[in-house]
Motif scaffolding. Structure first.
Motif, PDB file in Angstrom:
ATOM      1  N   GLN A  78     -11.408   6.203 -35.944  1.00 42.85           N
ATOM      2  CA  GLN A  78     -11.735   7.525 -35.643  1.00 42.85           C
ATOM      3  C   GLN A  78     -12.851   8.021 -36.706  1.00 42.85           C
ATOM      4  OE1 GLN A  78      -7.997   9.887 -36.192  1.00 42.85           O
ATOM      5  NE2 GLN A  78      -7.224   9.402 -33.978  1.00 42.85           N
ATOM      6  N   THR A  79     -13.398   7.169 -37.666  1.00 41.61           N
ATOM      7  CA  THR A  79     -14.405   7.537 -38.378  1.00 41.61           C
ATOM      8  C   THR A  79     -15.548   7.644 -37.725  1.00 41.61           C
ATOM      9  OG1 THR A  79     -14.721   5.267 -39.083  1.00 41.61           O
ATOM     10  CG2 THR A  79     -13.399   6.850 -40.552  1.00 41.61           C
ATOM     11  N   GLN A  80     -15.703   7.010 -36.609  1.00 41.67           N
ATOM     12  CA  GLN A  80     -16.886   7.026 -35.837  1.00 41.67           C
ATOM     13  C   GLN A  80     -17.292   8.340 -35.275  1.00 41.67           C
ATOM     14  OE1 GLN A  80     -16.521   5.344 -31.774  1.00 41.67           O
ATOM     15  NE2 GLN A  80     -14.148   5.148 -32.295  1.00 41.67           N
ATOM     16  N   PHE A  81     -16.409   9.163 -35.384  1.00 34.87           N
ATOM     17  CA  PHE A  81     -16.632  10.830 -34.862  1.00 34.87           C
ATOM     18  C   PHE A  81     -17.323  11.805 -35.784  1.00 34.87           C
ATOM     19  CE2 PHE A  81     -13.177   8.969 -32.001  1.00 34.87           C
ATOM     20  CZ  PHE A  81     -13.964   8.780 -30.911  1.00 34.87           C
ATOM     21  N   TYR A  82     -17.502  11.401 -37.141  1.00 37.99           N
ATOM     22  CA  TYR A  82     -17.875  12.079 -38.129  1.00 37.99           C
ATOM     23  C   TYR A  82     -19.027  11.353 -38.905  1.00 37.99           C
ATOM     24  CZ  TYR A  82     -13.077  13.879 -37.088  1.00 37.99           C
ATOM     25  OH  TYR A  82     -12.222  14.705 -36.652  1.00 37.99           O
ATOM     26  N   ASN A  83     -19.697  12.283 -39.431  1.00 28.72           N
ATOM     27  CA  ASN A  83     -20.756  11.950 -40.396  1.00 28.72           C
ATOM     28  C   ASN A  83     -20.249  11.667 -41.616  1.00 28.72           C
ATOM     29  OD1 ASN A  83     -23.104  11.702 -42.239  1.00 28.72           O
ATOM     30  ND2 ASN A  83     -24.418  13.254 -40.921  1.00 28.72           N
ATOM     31  N   VAL A  84     -19.993  10.383 -42.099  1.00 32.15           N
ATOM     32  CA  VAL A  84     -19.445  10.047 -43.336  1.00 32.15           C
ATOM     33  C   VAL A  84     -20.055  10.468 -44.628  1.00 32.15           C
ATOM     34  CG1 VAL A  84     -18.090   8.345 -42.406  1.00 32.15           C
ATOM     35  CG2 VAL A  84     -20.331   7.849 -43.327  1.00 32.15           C
ATOM     36  N   HIS A  85     -21.697  10.715 -44.429  1.00 29.18           N
ATOM     37  CA  HIS A  85     -22.506  11.124 -45.552  1.00 29.18           C
ATOM     38  C   HIS A  85     -22.182  12.740 -45.658  1.00 29.18           C
ATOM     39  CE1 HIS A  85     -24.292   7.101 -45.519  1.00 29.18           C
ATOM     40  NE2 HIS A  85     -24.272   7.435 -44.223  1.00 29.18           N
ATOM     41  N   ARG A  86     -21.527  13.412 -44.791  1.00 35.13           N
ATOM     42  CA  ARG A  86     -21.652  14.890 -45.150  1.00 35.13           C
ATOM     43  C   ARG A  86     -20.279  15.509 -45.169  1.00 35.13           C
ATOM     44  NH1 ARG A  86     -26.033  17.929 -41.114  1.00 35.13           N
ATOM     45  NH2 ARG A  86     -25.326  19.348 -42.428  1.00 35.13           N
ATOM     46  N   GLN A  87     -19.522  14.516 -44.450  1.00 41.49           N
ATOM     47  CA  GLN A  87     -17.976  15.024 -44.465  1.00 41.49           C
ATOM     48  C   GLN A  87     -17.001  14.158 -45.335  1.00 41.49           C
ATOM     49  OE1 GLN A  87     -18.104  15.059 -39.968  1.00 41.49           O
ATOM     50  NE2 GLN A  87     -17.147  17.140 -40.273  1.00 41.49           N
ATOM     51  N   SER A  88     -16.070  14.893 -45.975  1.00 43.63           N
ATOM     52  CA  SER A  88     -14.934  14.104 -46.815  1.00 43.63           C
ATOM     53  C   SER A  88     -13.874  13.809 -45.943  1.00 43.63           C
ATOM     54  CB  SER A  88     -14.927  14.974 -48.087  1.00 43.63           C
ATOM     55  OG  SER A  88     -15.713  15.317 -48.800  1.00 43.63           O
ATOM     56  N   LEU A  89     -13.653  12.537 -45.623  1.00 45.87           N
ATOM     57  CA  LEU A  89     -12.827  12.086 -44.612  1.00 45.87           C
ATOM     58  C   LEU A  89     -11.574  11.675 -45.318  1.00 45.87           C
ATOM     59  CD1 LEU A  89     -14.526   9.789 -42.040  1.00 45.87           C
ATOM     60  CD2 LEU A  89     -14.184  12.271 -41.868  1.00 45.87           C
ATOM     61  N   ILE A  90     -10.381  12.215 -44.830  1.00 55.57           N
ATOM     62  CA  ILE A  90      -9.116  12.055 -45.327  1.00 55.57           C
ATOM     63  C   ILE A  90      -8.276  11.191 -44.506  1.00 55.57           C
ATOM     64  CG2 ILE A  90      -6.733  13.202 -46.192  1.00 55.57           C
ATOM     65  CD1 ILE A  90      -9.030  15.487 -46.732  1.00 55.57           C
TER      66      ILE A  90
END
Length: 583
Positions: A78-90
């Protein structure tokens, strides 16, 4: 007897129109606020009984806060749906947690300070500790709050609140996928789709019997529950209200907080299961007590078995941590005593006992269940305008540009499908934002040496305040009187004050739910709510403490701000006579 209880509940809990108004006003305020919110600001969602439409005495205010730039995912795909450079994924890691609970692993190298301070290391990975996070964020929203469950709790006056700092997930939990398959009859398919699309939240509390109690997070379905309650018909909602009253006024009456084993969440869960399992085919006023009794028997069964299945994740037994052994046995004996008494147990309820007694002593009494006859036009208007005043403040005081952003958002919403209550609420919001923006603009340019800029700012502020006076309530006109006084236009200020004084003196003016009903009906009965608002409603003057309105109030505002109150509230007649004296 069911009809009598229906009447009593409509007067205690609210008619369907009253409940719809409460929800609509809350929904539109939240929609406006969250559309303006940036990714590094809190998104806000009111939850719990107040959001659902209850206004019974003792109903507390439950609010959830989260950042959209710290989303939780269920698996790495599901990381593909987010901008990993701008969002802190948990990442949710639930393999070692009880059903309905999980650990939250920080995937991103960067995160907010509060997250970094709450980190713990387990098996070489960084996890966010729920207990640490709860301690750090407890008093962020309201000072001097104390930890209560996953929330920071306290009271402002007589109003109790629970503020929960949480995390959001855009995806439906895999552990709740079986719930989707159960929804054959209720809720409707479109509601199910809406709920699944909305995802879930995580609140900072672990399972008491879990291996990682201090670090686990509970999956929260607050948004889903809100949508389910909204989808109930009014008889189902009143049944839920009756169970809440029975719990508070009968089951838990006289018990200390530590002795109360059942809570309103158990009541809500029982209603959800009863509706979905189609135990009662016809939810209507005539069957109200039957509906209540089926739900009560289900709770009795759960207590006997020691199992209360969570509605979304049935494997999560919500009795596991506190209703077992001797406590379970004592609770069952108490509930079985009410079961043996039957519906006569409701006579112990102060809110409804009189309605039941009335029927018992007058068995031939004819009772009208038409909701429109239960609450008069004036009584309905009192509640609606009071609800709007409570919700009308939007944090628009920091910058003039933020106020403009709110106005732009409201302009866009006007073209959306809105209820009549929401349209009126937007009118109230617009007046509130305009007078905040007017004074903010005036303060920005009050010390400039550029005469042209000062002139433009003054003219724009005047125009905003005149608009406020045109479609706001009567007391909103005092803002333009304050502005005239502040800018040394005493004659104009006195003219507005005199006109407002005449308006406020009318016997049909509604102030703080107080009004001469007969005069009010004669003056504005049957007219549009917009007309009623402009000609017959007065509210307290609410001043943002970060805005300078007049110099004479700066000391009071500063003191209020030091005590972390965002607003100062003054009765309109006090403001009127103060300005009159100053002028």
């Amino acid at each position: 007897m069911s009809e009598s209880v229906f009447v009593g509940l409509c007067r205690t809990v609210g008619t369907s129109q009253q409940v719809a108004t409460r929800r609509d006003v809350t929904d539109i305020k939240e929609m406006v606020r969250n559309r303006v919110t940036t990714s590094n600001e809190n998104t806000v969602m009111m939850s719990g009984s107040h959001r659902e439409g209850f206004r019974m005495e003792g109903s507390d205010i439950d609010t959830m806060y989260w950042y959209n730039n710290q989303p939780v995912i269920w698996d790495l795909s599901q990381t593909q749906f987010y901008n990993v450079h701008r969002q802190s994924l948990i990442l949710s890691v639930s393999s070692e947690s009880p059903p309905g609970f999980t650990l939250l692993q920080l995937l991103s190298p960067r995160a907010s300070n509060r997250v970094i301070l709450a980190l713990v290391k387990m098996n070489g990975e960084l996890y966010i500790s729920s207990s640490k996070y709860r301690e750090i964020t407890c008093s962020l929203i309201t000072p001097n709050s104390t930890v209560h469950g996953p929330c920071g709790s306290g009271a402002i006056g007589t109003l109790e609140y629970d503020d929960a700092q949480c995390f959001v997930c855009d995806f439906w939990p895999p552990s709740a996928s079986s719930w989707i398959d159960r929804c054959h009859i209720w809720p409707q398919p479109q509601v199910v789709r809406d709920i699944v699309r909305s995802g879930c939240h995580f609140v900072a509390i672990g399972h008491k019997l879990g291996n990682y109690e201090n670090d686990e997070w509970r999956i929260s379905f607050s948004l889903a529950e809100q949508k389910l309650v909204y989808s109930m018909n009014h008889c189902q909602f009143l049944t839920y209200g009756l169970l809440k009253l029975f719990l508070k006024e009968v089951i838990n009456n006289g018990l200390g907080d530590n002795e109360k084993l059942l809570c309103s969440y158990h009541m809500k869960t029982a209603v959800f299961w009863t509706i979905q399992q189609n135990t009662i085919p016809n939810w209507c006023p005539q069957n109200l007590l039957k509906c209540f009794w089926y739900c009560f028997k289900l709770i009795l069964k759960w207590v006997y078995e020691g199992v209360c299945p969570n509605f979304f994740i049935p494997e999560n037994n919500m009795f596991l941590s506190n209703i077992h052994g001797g406590a379970q046995n004592r609770l069952f004996i108490t509930l079985y005593g009410f079961y043996e008494k039957g519906l006569a147990s409701l006579l112990h309820s102060p809110s409804l006992g009189s309605y039941i007694m009335n029927v018992l002593y007058n068995p031939r009494l004819s009772i009208c269940t038409d909701e429109h006859t239960l609450v008069s036009e004036t009584e309905f208007d009192k509640e609606m305008f009071s609800e709007m005043w409570v919700r009308k403040s939007i944090p628009s005081s920091d910058l003039y540009l933020i106020s403009m952003k709110y106005l732009d958002t409201i302009e866009q919403l006007i073209f959306s499908p809105l209820t009549q209550y929401q349209v009126l609420t937007l009118q109230v919001f617009t007046a509130s934002i305009l007078h905040s923006a007017a004074f903010t603009l005036q303060n920005m340019y009050s010390n400039t040496t550029e005469n042209k800029l000062m002139y433009i700012a003054d003219r724009t502020s005047c125009h905003m305040l005149k608009l406020t006076a045109k479609f706001g309530c009567i007391s909103d006109r005092l803002y333009i009187a304050m502005f005239y006084y502040k800018t040394l236009r005493y004659t104009e200020a006195l003219s507005v004050i005199e006109m407002t004084k005449v308006n406020l003196a009318q016997s049909y003016v509604m102030y703080n739910r107080t009004v001469d009903t007969e005069r009010y009906t004669e003056a504005v009965g049957g007219q549009s709510w917009s007309t009623k608002l402009r000609h017959s409603v007065a509210w307290n003057i609410k001043l943002h403490n970060r805005i300078i309105y007049i110099n004479e109030l700066m000391t009071e505002q500063s003191f209020s701000l030091q005590n972390r109150f965002p607003h100062m509230v003054i009765p309109p007649l006090v403001v009127l006579h103060m300005l009159e004296f100053l002028c």
